[in-house]
Scaffold this active site. Sequence first.
Site, short mmCIF file in Angstrom:
data_model
loop_
_atom_site.label_atom_id
_atom_site.label_comp_id
_atom_site.label_asym_id
_atom_site.label_seq_id
_atom_site.Cartn_x
_atom_site.Cartn_y
_atom_site.Cartn_z
N VAL A 17 0.84 -1.20 0.00
CA VAL A 17 0.00 0.00 0.00
C VAL A 17 0.87 1.25 0.00
O VAL A 17 1.89 1.31 0.70
CB VAL A 17 -0.91 0.01 1.25
CG1 VAL A 17 -1.67 1.33 1.36
CG2 VAL A 17 -1.89 -1.16 1.22
N CYS A 18 0.46 2.24 -0.78
CA CYS A 18 1.09 3.56 -0.71
C CYS A 18 0.00 4.61 -0.83
O CYS A 18 -1.19 4.30 -0.75
CB CYS A 18 2.15 3.72 -1.81
SG CYS A 18 1.46 3.78 -3.48
N ALA A 19 0.38 5.86 -1.05
CA ALA A 19 -0.60 6.94 -1.06
C ALA A 19 -1.51 6.89 -2.28
O ALA A 19 -2.74 6.97 -2.16
CB ALA A 19 0.10 8.29 -0.98
N MET B 66 -4.10 4.65 -0.95
CA MET B 66 -4.93 5.14 0.14
C MET B 66 -5.94 6.18 -0.33
O MET B 66 -6.97 6.39 0.32
CB MET B 66 -4.05 5.73 1.24
CG MET B 66 -3.19 4.69 1.98
SD MET B 66 -4.17 3.43 2.84
CE MET B 66 -4.79 4.38 4.24
#
Length: 375
Positions: free
Chosen positions: A72-74, A100
């Site tokens: 997961v990242c932004a 996200m």
Amino acid sequence: MTVNVMTSKDVTKKLIQKEELYILDVRNESDFNDWKIEGVSFEHLNVPYFELLDGVDEIIEKIPTNKDVLVVCAKEGSSVMVAEMLSDAGLNVSYLKGGMKAWSEHLEPVKVGDLKDGGEIYQFVRIGKGCLSYLVVSNGEAAVIDATRMTDIFLNFAERLGAKITHVFDTHLHADHISGGRTIAEKAGATYWLPSKDATEVMFDYEPLEEGKVITIGNTMIDISALYSPGHTIGSTSFVVDKKFLLSGDILFIDSIGRPDLAGKAEDWVGDLRNTLYNRYRELSDELIVLPAHFMMIDELNDDGSVSEKLRSLFKNNHGLTIEDEVEFRKLVTENLPPQPNAYQEIRETNMGKINPDLDNQREMEIGPNRCAVR
């Protein structure tokens, strides 16, 4: 090995079903600590992306091979790169589509109850931000309550049900998320209702929502009755739907109560908050099913992913409703306020119609948890 893709809906399903998931979050540490994907059976490892630019050798042994692994990242890009490196190293991993940003915007519709003569009420769970919206449907008509800015899901959902949205409500002027209420009303040709005491500075037309106002949906006359319930804001208004459900807005949650300070009035409004919780709500039937506008923690979700509880149970188990001493209540509320929501002043101004940020700015304003509760 190929890199798999997992959507926010896929993750939500795992969360609701309490399945195991190992999440490698490659955002920076402060962002991770502020807000992350949480689940009863989810594990986390936070390693910022910049620490993995030279490879993933140092974290390979930490990544389980017997669980689903999600990177997961932004916004997605960094997680794709890390997932590809892990895949090249022989691991079976997925990345979160849209990152996200997508997690913050995902809405999961859940039917929460039946109303008289075939009517229904649906809850839209914004799982990544803890926001809850509602759609009341009866005989081809629908009302939306506390909509998010992702308006198409409400419009499309009502259309699939064969219902025309005729009324749109906001329980108060929101400070944690941008309301989609006015946009839905414009697109659907519906009436937009807003508490007049919260609307003294708005720049658009609305119908004033006052104590005792009753709006009916469908020819079976399902009642949505307004109950003035200040304390979170000066105009906060709850709804009793079909004498069965209490839509409590940001006043009462399952495991917490609303905060009274997002317009700078904590000391002034804590008395209103107590009066609503300890007097106004106690005059209602304790058989009402409470449907709040937020949840704080994942364990507030029911087995089907909905958020609800009988008022009777909350009077017994919600600590915010069991503090008999008024001085103690005032102290606990005003001295235990969480950090204020990100960009809450700008969100309020957007909901007043004073500013009109573009979509990217709206997304940035809303990043993070809702922080509308005192616990």
